[in-house]
Design an enzyme around this catalytic site. Sequence first.
Site, PDB file in Angstrom:
ATOM      1  N   LYS A  10      39.082 -27.230 -16.362  1.00  0.00           N
ATOM      2  CA  LYS A  10      38.298 -27.988 -15.386  1.00  0.00           C
ATOM      3  C   LYS A  10      37.664 -29.242 -16.001  1.00  0.00           C
ATOM      4  O   LYS A  10      37.603 -29.375 -17.229  1.00  0.00           O
ATOM      5  CB  LYS A  10      37.235 -27.065 -14.789  1.00  0.00           C
ATOM      6  CG  LYS A  10      37.829 -25.871 -14.023  1.00  0.00           C
ATOM      7  CD  LYS A  10      36.752 -25.076 -13.309  1.00  0.00           C
ATOM      8  CE  LYS A  10      37.349 -23.882 -12.569  1.00  0.00           C
ATOM      9  NZ  LYS A  10      36.342 -23.154 -11.775  1.00  0.00           N
ATOM     10  N   TYR A  50      40.569 -25.206  -2.530  1.00  0.00           N
ATOM     11  CA  TYR A  50      39.461 -24.241  -2.445  1.00  0.00           C
ATOM     12  C   TYR A  50      39.094 -23.892  -1.004  1.00  0.00           C
ATOM     13  O   TYR A  50      37.987 -23.406  -0.756  1.00  0.00           O
ATOM     14  CB  TYR A  50      38.239 -24.784  -3.197  1.00  0.00           C
ATOM     15  CG  TYR A  50      38.391 -24.701  -4.702  1.00  0.00           C
ATOM     16  CD1 TYR A  50      38.367 -23.472  -5.354  1.00  0.00           C
ATOM     17  CD2 TYR A  50      38.582 -25.843  -5.471  1.00  0.00           C
ATOM     18  CE1 TYR A  50      38.523 -23.380  -6.736  1.00  0.00           C
ATOM     19  CE2 TYR A  50      38.730 -25.768  -6.852  1.00  0.00           C
ATOM     20  CZ  TYR A  50      38.696 -24.520  -7.473  1.00  0.00           C
ATOM     21  OH  TYR A  50      38.847 -24.437  -8.839  1.00  0.00           O
ATOM     22  N   PHE A  58      28.302 -23.291  -1.869  1.00  0.00           N
ATOM     23  CA  PHE A  58      28.609 -24.181  -2.996  1.00  0.00           C
ATOM     24  C   PHE A  58      29.907 -24.970  -2.809  1.00  0.00           C
ATOM     25  O   PHE A  58      30.341 -25.673  -3.720  1.00  0.00           O
ATOM     26  CB  PHE A  58      28.661 -23.378  -4.303  1.00  0.00           C
ATOM     27  CG  PHE A  58      29.650 -22.225  -4.284  1.00  0.00           C
ATOM     28  CD1 PHE A  58      31.008 -22.435  -4.495  1.00  0.00           C
ATOM     29  CD2 PHE A  58      29.212 -20.925  -4.055  1.00  0.00           C
ATOM     30  CE1 PHE A  58      31.908 -21.388  -4.473  1.00  0.00           C
ATOM     31  CE2 PHE A  58      30.111 -19.856  -4.043  1.00  0.00           C
ATOM     32  CZ  PHE A  58      31.468 -20.091  -4.253  1.00  0.00           C
ATOM     33  N   ARG A  86      42.600 -13.209 -16.595  1.00  0.00           N
ATOM     34  CA  ARG A  86      41.201 -13.095 -16.138  1.00  0.00           C
ATOM     35  C   ARG A  86      40.334 -12.421 -17.200  1.00  0.00           C
ATOM     36  O   ARG A  86      39.158 -12.746 -17.352  1.00  0.00           O
ATOM     37  CB  ARG A  86      41.139 -12.402 -14.777  1.00  0.00           C
ATOM     38  CG  ARG A  86      41.643 -13.351 -13.676  1.00  0.00           C
ATOM     39  CD  ARG A  86      41.722 -12.696 -12.338  1.00  0.00           C
ATOM     40  NE  ARG A  86      40.433 -12.529 -11.702  1.00  0.00           N
ATOM     41  CZ  ARG A  86      39.767 -13.480 -11.044  1.00  0.00           C
ATOM     42  NH1 ARG A  86      40.268 -14.706 -10.964  1.00  0.00           N
ATOM     43  NH2 ARG A  86      38.623 -13.224 -10.466  1.00  0.00           N
ATOM     44  N   THR A  92      33.101 -15.163 -13.968  1.00  0.00           N
ATOM     45  CA  THR A  92      32.874 -16.481 -13.355  1.00  0.00           C
ATOM     46  C   THR A  92      31.626 -17.149 -13.926  1.00  0.00           C
ATOM     47  O   THR A  92      31.633 -18.347 -14.225  1.00  0.00           O
ATOM     48  CB  THR A  92      32.717 -16.321 -11.823  1.00  0.00           C
ATOM     49  OG1 THR A  92      33.882 -15.669 -11.320  1.00  0.00           O
ATOM     50  CG2 THR A  92      32.555 -17.664 -11.140  1.00  0.00           C
ATOM     51  N   ARG A 103      35.321 -18.692 -21.113  1.00  0.00           N
ATOM     52  CA  ARG A 103      34.126 -19.185 -20.410  1.00  0.00           C
ATOM     53  C   ARG A 103      32.857 -18.975 -21.236  1.00  0.00           C
ATOM     54  O   ARG A 103      31.965 -19.817 -21.240  1.00  0.00           O
ATOM     55  CB  ARG A 103      34.007 -18.509 -19.040  1.00  0.00           C
ATOM     56  CG  ARG A 103      34.984 -19.103 -18.025  1.00  0.00           C
ATOM     57  CD  ARG A 103      34.966 -18.339 -16.737  1.00  0.00           C
ATOM     58  NE  ARG A 103      35.729 -18.990 -15.690  1.00  0.00           N
ATOM     59  CZ  ARG A 103      36.247 -18.336 -14.655  1.00  0.00           C
ATOM     60  NH1 ARG A 103      36.081 -17.030 -14.552  1.00  0.00           N
ATOM     61  NH2 ARG A 103      36.923 -18.995 -13.739  1.00  0.00           N
ATOM     62  N   ASN A 113      32.623 -24.075 -14.930  1.00  0.00           N
ATOM     63  CA  ASN A 113      32.923 -22.910 -15.768  1.00  0.00           C
ATOM     64  C   ASN A 113      34.243 -23.001 -16.533  1.00  0.00           C
ATOM     65  O   ASN A 113      34.905 -22.004 -16.773  1.00  0.00           O
ATOM     66  CB  ASN A 113      32.807 -21.619 -14.955  1.00  0.00           C
ATOM     67  CG  ASN A 113      33.820 -21.524 -13.833  1.00  0.00           C
ATOM     68  OD1 ASN A 113      34.554 -22.475 -13.592  1.00  0.00           O
ATOM     69  ND2 ASN A 113      33.882 -20.388 -13.172  1.00  0.00           N
ATOM     70  N   HIS A 116      39.978 -22.188 -14.564  1.00  0.00           N
ATOM     71  CA  HIS A 116      40.321 -21.414 -13.371  1.00  0.00           C
ATOM     72  C   HIS A 116      41.431 -20.445 -13.748  1.00  0.00           C
ATOM     73  O   HIS A 116      42.287 -20.767 -14.558  1.00  0.00           O
ATOM     74  CB  HIS A 116      40.826 -22.356 -12.269  1.00  0.00           C
ATOM     75  CG  HIS A 116      41.459 -21.630 -11.117  1.00  0.00           C
ATOM     76  ND1 HIS A 116      40.712 -21.052 -10.121  1.00  0.00           N
ATOM     77  CD2 HIS A 116      42.757 -21.353 -10.832  1.00  0.00           C
ATOM     78  CE1 HIS A 116      41.531 -20.469  -9.253  1.00  0.00           C
ATOM     79  NE2 HIS A 116      42.778 -20.639  -9.665  1.00  0.00           N
ATOM     80  N   GLU A 127      49.171 -21.358  -5.732  1.00  0.00           N
ATOM     81  CA  GLU A 127      48.499 -22.380  -6.548  1.00  0.00           C
ATOM     82  C   GLU A 127      49.493 -23.132  -7.423  1.00  0.00           C
ATOM     83  O   GLU A 127      49.392 -24.355  -7.595  1.00  0.00           O
ATOM     84  CB  GLU A 127      47.406 -21.715  -7.389  1.00  0.00           C
ATOM     85  CG  GLU A 127      46.262 -21.186  -6.529  1.00  0.00           C
ATOM     86  CD  GLU A 127      45.257 -20.324  -7.275  1.00  0.00           C
ATOM     87  OE1 GLU A 127      44.296 -19.862  -6.627  1.00  0.00           O
ATOM     88  OE2 GLU A 127      45.416 -20.110  -8.499  1.00  0.00           O
TER      89      GLU A 127
HETATM   90  P1  CMP Z   1      36.970 -20.238  -9.809  1.00  0.00           P
HETATM   91  O1  CMP Z   1      36.984 -18.755  -9.895  1.00  0.00           O
HETATM   92  O2  CMP Z   1      37.904 -21.029 -10.581  1.00  0.00           O
HETATM   93  O3  CMP Z   1      37.118 -20.652  -8.255  1.00  0.00           O
HETATM   94  C1  CMP Z   1      36.007 -20.610  -7.386  1.00  0.00           C
HETATM   95  C2  CMP Z   1      34.905 -21.368  -8.045  1.00  0.00           C
HETATM   96  O4  CMP Z   1      33.701 -21.482  -7.314  1.00  0.00           O
HETATM   97  C3  CMP Z   1      34.474 -20.635  -9.308  1.00  0.00           C
HETATM   98  O5  CMP Z   1      35.504 -20.727 -10.248  1.00  0.00           O
HETATM   99  C4  CMP Z   1      33.204 -21.360  -9.662  1.00  0.00           C
HETATM  100  O6  CMP Z   1      33.451 -22.528 -10.401  1.00  0.00           O
HETATM  101  C5  CMP Z   1      32.698 -21.748  -8.292  1.00  0.00           C
HETATM  102  N1  CMP Z   1      31.512 -20.971  -7.980  1.00  0.00           N
HETATM  103  C6  CMP Z   1      31.445 -19.652  -7.782  1.00  0.00           C
HETATM  104  N2  CMP Z   1      30.168 -19.279  -7.527  1.00  0.00           N
HETATM  105  C7  CMP Z   1      29.429 -20.430  -7.574  1.00  0.00           C
HETATM  106  C8  CMP Z   1      28.052 -20.706  -7.403  1.00  0.00           C
HETATM  107  N3  CMP Z   1      27.169 -19.723  -7.114  1.00  0.00           N
HETATM  108  N4  CMP Z   1      27.650 -21.979  -7.509  1.00  0.00           N
HETATM  109  C9  CMP Z   1      28.541 -22.958  -7.775  1.00  0.00           C
HETATM  110  N5  CMP Z   1      29.868 -22.751  -7.949  1.00  0.00           N
HETATM  111  C10 CMP Z   1      30.297 -21.498  -7.860  1.00  0.00           C
END
Ligand code: CMP
Length: 138
Positions: A10, A50, A58, A86, A92, A103, A113, A116, A127
Amino acid sequence: MSNITFTMIKPDAVQDGHIGAILNQITEAGFKIKAMKLTQLTVDDAKKFYEIHAERPFYMELVEFMSSGPIVAAILEKDNAVEDFRKLIGATNPAEAAEGTIRQKFARSIGENAVHGSDSDENAKIEADFHFAGREVF
Ligand code: CMP
């Protein structure tokens, strides 16, 4: 069980200079790179990618962040790819990610983070197809 997953390094991790370290950890863990490119999502691309999160509070923050700078997109191959990847990237929220995960080592926050990873075989295919044409996959 499919042996393909899709990943993005990212904008935060690209900006922080972690591309090399992250790719090294991915290949050391036994993933083979089937496709890869440095690219940047438009706001519309990020909204589409997304879409599943469109109702989440968010969503716009996520779309703005993911289109804010270059990313590395890649298709990875390994037995049990989705689940193993994963595990390699961790939770996450980097504050909850296991020691030594990508991460935990490289992410800035839950929103920024670092990487992905697809959450299912079905989404890995969707994807991968979103980012790569057939002739870009080896
Ligand atoms: P990813 O799992 O790649 O795809 C969904 C994304 O949403 C996740 O990574 C985070 O980067 C983002 N995400 C999830 N929860 C939150 C949150 N509470 N606030 C901001 N971003 C979020």
